[in-house]
Design a protein around this motif. Structure first.
Motif, PDB file in Angstrom:
ATOM      1  N   TYR A 112      -3.451 -24.761   4.970  1.00 40.93           N
ATOM      2  CA  TYR A 112      -2.970 -24.367   6.210  1.00 40.93           C
ATOM      3  C   TYR A 112      -2.213 -25.856   6.803  1.00 40.93           C
ATOM      4  O   TYR A 112      -2.402 -26.873   6.429  1.00 40.93           O
ATOM      5  CB  TYR A 112      -4.019 -24.225   7.182  1.00 40.93           C
ATOM      6  N   PHE A 113      -0.976 -25.178   7.454  1.00 40.39           N
ATOM      7  CA  PHE A 113      -0.445 -26.343   8.289  1.00 40.39           C
ATOM      8  C   PHE A 113      -0.246 -25.863   9.752  1.00 40.39           C
ATOM      9  O   PHE A 113      -0.007 -24.689   9.918  1.00 40.39           O
ATOM     10  CB  PHE A 113       0.799 -26.874   7.732  1.00 40.39           C
ATOM     11  N   GLU A 114       0.065 -26.978  10.509  1.00 40.11           N
ATOM     12  CA  GLU A 114       0.242 -26.578  12.003  1.00 40.11           C
ATOM     13  C   GLU A 114       0.948 -27.704  12.757  1.00 40.11           C
ATOM     14  O   GLU A 114       0.768 -28.907  12.174  1.00 40.11           O
ATOM     15  CB  GLU A 114      -1.128 -26.266  12.723  1.00 40.11           C
ATOM     16  N   TYR A 115       1.805 -27.670  13.718  1.00 39.52           N
ATOM     17  CA  TYR A 115       2.478 -28.516  14.419  1.00 39.52           C
ATOM     18  C   TYR A 115       1.444 -28.428  15.656  1.00 39.52           C
ATOM     19  O   TYR A 115       1.854 -27.796  16.626  1.00 39.52           O
ATOM     20  CB  TYR A 115       3.873 -28.179  14.755  1.00 39.52           C
ATOM     21  N   GLY A 116       0.456 -29.115  15.635  1.00 42.26           N
ATOM     22  CA  GLY A 116      -0.597 -29.147  16.666  1.00 42.26           C
ATOM     23  C   GLY A 116      -0.517 -29.939  18.019  1.00 42.26           C
ATOM     24  O   GLY A 116      -0.275 -31.368  17.502  1.00 42.26           O
ATOM     25  N   VAL A 117      -0.542 -29.467  19.056  1.00 36.37           N
ATOM     26  CA  VAL A 117      -0.467 -30.623  20.075  1.00 36.37           C
ATOM     27  C   VAL A 117      -2.047 -31.059  20.526  1.00 36.37           C
ATOM     28  O   VAL A 117      -2.711 -30.459  20.510  1.00 36.37           O
ATOM     29  CB  VAL A 117       0.146 -29.780  21.296  1.00 36.37           C
ATOM     30  N   VAL A 118      -1.921 -32.550  20.177  1.00 38.22           N
ATOM     31  CA  VAL A 118      -3.188 -32.969  20.420  1.00 38.22           C
ATOM     32  C   VAL A 118      -3.420 -34.115  21.622  1.00 38.22           C
ATOM     33  O   VAL A 118      -2.375 -34.518  21.863  1.00 38.22           O
ATOM     34  CB  VAL A 118      -3.823 -33.738  19.192  1.00 38.22           C
ATOM     35  N   HIS A 119      -4.383 -34.202  22.040  1.00 37.54           N
ATOM     36  CA  HIS A 119      -4.398 -35.132  23.248  1.00 37.54           C
ATOM     37  C   HIS A 119      -5.527 -36.292  22.672  1.00 37.54           C
ATOM     38  O   HIS A 119      -6.656 -35.909  22.530  1.00 37.54           O
ATOM     39  CB  HIS A 119      -4.859 -34.486  24.489  1.00 37.54           C
ATOM     40  N   ARG A 120      -5.280 -37.646  23.166  1.00 40.21           N
ATOM     41  CA  ARG A 120      -6.263 -38.631  22.935  1.00 40.21           C
ATOM     42  C   ARG A 120      -6.278 -39.623  24.050  1.00 40.21           C
ATOM     43  O   ARG A 120      -5.151 -40.097  24.528  1.00 40.21           O
ATOM     44  CB  ARG A 120      -5.982 -39.415  21.645  1.00 40.21           C
ATOM     45  N   HIS A 121      -7.342 -40.034  24.412  1.00 41.33           N
ATOM     46  CA  HIS A 121      -7.417 -41.023  25.412  1.00 41.33           C
ATOM     47  C   HIS A 121      -7.285 -42.408  24.914  1.00 41.33           C
ATOM     48  O   HIS A 121      -8.302 -43.040  24.792  1.00 41.33           O
ATOM     49  CB  HIS A 121      -8.680 -40.770  26.357  1.00 41.33           C
ATOM     50  N   GLU A 122      -5.981 -42.786  25.050  1.00 44.17           N
ATOM     51  CA  GLU A 122      -5.319 -44.233  24.804  1.00 44.17           C
ATOM     52  C   GLU A 122      -5.604 -45.332  26.237  1.00 44.17           C
ATOM     53  O   GLU A 122      -5.438 -44.557  27.191  1.00 44.17           O
ATOM     54  CB  GLU A 122      -4.088 -44.474  24.246  1.00 44.17           C
ATOM     55  N   MET A 123      -6.186 -46.357  25.799  1.00 40.95           N
ATOM     56  CA  MET A 123      -6.155 -47.210  26.929  1.00 40.95           C
ATOM     57  C   MET A 123      -4.734 -47.456  27.288  1.00 40.95           C
ATOM     58  O   MET A 123      -3.907 -47.766  26.577  1.00 40.95           O
ATOM     59  CB  MET A 123      -6.914 -48.419  26.324  1.00 40.95           C
ATOM     60  N   THR A 124      -4.698 -47.732  28.836  1.00 40.14           N
ATOM     61  CA  THR A 124      -3.179 -47.987  29.244  1.00 40.14           C
ATOM     62  C   THR A 124      -2.717 -49.310  28.705  1.00 40.14           C
ATOM     63  O   THR A 124      -1.429 -49.196  28.585  1.00 40.14           O
ATOM     64  CB  THR A 124      -3.490 -48.179  30.826  1.00 40.14           C
ATOM     65  N   GLY A 125      -3.186 -50.358  28.306  1.00 40.30           N
ATOM     66  CA  GLY A 125      -2.615 -51.476  27.708  1.00 40.30           C
ATOM     67  C   GLY A 125      -2.435 -51.151  26.452  1.00 40.30           C
ATOM     68  O   GLY A 125      -1.389 -51.872  25.980  1.00 40.30           O
ATOM     69  N   ALA A 126      -2.823 -50.100  25.970  1.00 41.02           N
ATOM     70  CA  ALA A 126      -2.410 -49.747  24.441  1.00 41.02           C
ATOM     71  C   ALA A 126      -0.985 -48.787  24.226  1.00 41.02           C
ATOM     72  O   ALA A 126      -0.387 -48.640  23.119  1.00 41.02           O
ATOM     73  CB  ALA A 126      -3.497 -49.219  23.673  1.00 41.02           C
ATOM     74  N   LEU A 127      -0.747 -48.123  25.401  1.00 41.78           N
ATOM     75  CA  LEU A 127       0.186 -47.376  25.301  1.00 41.78           C
ATOM     76  C   LEU A 127       1.683 -47.950  25.079  1.00 41.78           C
ATOM     77  O   LEU A 127       1.967 -49.128  25.617  1.00 41.78           O
ATOM     78  CB  LEU A 127       0.379 -46.556  26.897  1.00 41.78           C
ATOM     79  N   HIS A 128       2.504 -47.380  24.265  1.00 46.99           N
ATOM     80  CA  HIS A 128       3.721 -48.033  23.743  1.00 46.99           C
ATOM     81  C   HIS A 128       4.762 -47.050  23.483  1.00 46.99           C
ATOM     82  O   HIS A 128       4.642 -46.690  22.240  1.00 46.99           O
ATOM     83  CB  HIS A 128       3.572 -48.866  22.554  1.00 46.99           C
ATOM     84  N   GLY A 129       5.712 -46.603  24.183  1.00 44.92           N
ATOM     85  CA  GLY A 129       6.720 -45.517  24.152  1.00 44.92           C
ATOM     86  C   GLY A 129       6.038 -44.349  23.480  1.00 44.92           C
ATOM     87  O   GLY A 129       5.098 -43.622  23.812  1.00 44.92           O
ATOM     88  N   LEU A 130       6.513 -43.839  22.212  1.00 47.95           N
ATOM     89  CA  LEU A 130       6.115 -42.838  21.551  1.00 47.95           C
ATOM     90  C   LEU A 130       5.175 -43.011  20.388  1.00 47.95           C
ATOM     91  O   LEU A 130       4.546 -42.388  19.824  1.00 47.95           O
ATOM     92  CB  LEU A 130       7.501 -41.931  20.828  1.00 47.95           C
ATOM     93  N   PHE A 131       5.115 -44.414  20.280  1.00 44.40           N
ATOM     94  CA  PHE A 131       4.261 -44.937  19.157  1.00 44.40           C
ATOM     95  C   PHE A 131       2.593 -44.871  19.470  1.00 44.40           C
ATOM     96  O   PHE A 131       1.910 -44.336  18.929  1.00 44.40           O
ATOM     97  CB  PHE A 131       4.215 -46.503  18.817  1.00 44.40           C
TER      98      PHE A 131
END
Length: 368
Positions: free
Chosen positions: A321-340
């Motif tokens: 099976y394959f899927e382009y699945g939209v997922v959500h993960r709680h990243e720390m604010t300080g770890a957020l970096h553009g689309l990475f």
């Protein structure tokens, strides 16, 4: 050229500790080797903290370790510090370095340390994480801090450095704790190496995907939407559609079936899978009709439920099976970096259900 540390039984030992314990070993000279930079950058972090303390007298410090790209220090002060203040801190660092303070080490008991730093909640927090009955303290001039080392013999050896950015960081990496200020920096043994690094960073900045994304009107971030949630603009939407089309054909060519799982599943399923216990802090949860649901951080559970929808013979395997699945993960604010590093993204995800005797060929096919 004199040694700045030694290598003893595979471990970097500073000269202060070597003298204290009577150790001998391979000399580490001040150059741009990994071992030398490990010592240099750690001492540069302490020099930065000393400069910050000189400029902002109420500053209290948490930890200042080496990282892959240099070093950082987490600290707290009542003053607002921004990117524009980094130059002033650098200037103060150079001023202190010219005084060539020796870097001294001494040890005290944990009880003595708790008494010494009883009015410093950040130091007390650090000591909670130290299992030993004694702690070491490194001192240079009027600045000192809890530290395991290793450090340079004196601050005068620190000359070529750059403070690179400022960010926020939760105390101990826990979002339930207070936010501290974090300043990152880099240091080298000579001017040429520092210049080469800064030139490389300048070139990389020109190609930064955040800059290009804005210039090409591919995507944007809006504060009122929320940190870590990208908004795809028409140009970006067209690019995504093109990529998904190419990937769809590639998957189908390899006999993967397109599927789609729900964005939320009952928490009971996440508990059965182990995500709830082992990844729950990185998930988002909500309640519907007094039943807890978890927003999916990955597509595994949904694909398993799709597989369970009907009975399968071993002759049917492998099923892919394959899927382009939209997922959500709680990243720390300080770890957020553009689309990475974001809190919502589309994952090109696939799962293979196969017999044990098919594992090898399936792995080879994936790698190939």
């Amino acid at each position: 050229m004199n040694a700045i540390a030694i290598k003893h039984n595979g471990e970097i030992i500073d000269l202060q500790t070597a003298k204290e314990l009577g150790f001998e070993g391979e000399q580490i000279l001040l150059d741009n080797s990994e071992e030398s930079l490990n010592v240099l950058r750690h001492s540069t972090a302490h020099l930065m903290a000393q400069a910050i303390k000189s400029l902002y007298s109420d500053a209290k410090f948490f930890v200042g370790p080496n990282v892959k790209e240099g070093f950082y220090y987490d600290f707290k002060t009542s003053h607002e510090i921004g990117e524009a203040d980094l130059k002033e801190i650098e200037k103060e660092m150079l001023s202190i370095a010219k005084k060539k303070y020796p870097i001294e080490k001494y040890e005290i008991t944990m009880d003595e340390a708790k008494e010494k730093f009883k009015d410093d909640h950040l130091k007390l927090f650090v000591m909670q994480r130290i299992p030993s009955d004694t702690v070491s303290i490194y001192k240079q001039g009027d600045f000192e801090d809890l530290c395991r080392g290793p450090h340079l013999p004196n601050v005068g050896l620190i000359r070529y450095f750059k403070l690179t950015k400022i960010a926020g960081a939760y105390l101990g990496g826990d979002s339930n704790n207070e936010m501290l200020t974090r300043i990152y920096g880099i240091a080298f043994a000579d001017k040429e190496a520092l210049k080469a690094y800064l030139d490389m960073m300048a070139e990389a900045e020109k190609r930064d995907h955040r800059k290009l994304g804005a210039e090409m009107k591919m995507f944007t971030f809006r504060e009122e939407v929320g940190a870590g949630f990208p908004i795809w603009l028409p140009a970006g939407g067209r690019l995504r559609a093109r990529l998904e089309s190419l990937l769809f054909k590639a998957h189908r060519k390899r006999s993967y079936e397109p599927v789609r799982g729900p964005e939320m599943l009952r928490s009971d399923l996440w508990k059965t899978s182990g995500h709830y216990q082992n990844y729950g802090e990185n998930m988002y949860f909500t309640n519907i009709d007094e039943i807890e649901f978890g927003v999916k951080p990955m597509n595994c559970v949904g694909h398993i439920k799709i597989y369970e929808d009907e009975l399968h013979s071993y002759r049917d395997l492998p099923i892919k099976y394959f899927e382009y699945g939209v997922v959500h993960r709680h990243e720390m604010t300080g770890a957020l970096h553009g689309l990475f590093r974001v809190r919502e993204f589309t994952q090109d995800d696939a799962h293979i259900f196969c017999r044990a005797d098919q594992i090898e060929e399936q792995i080879i096919e994936v790698v190939d």
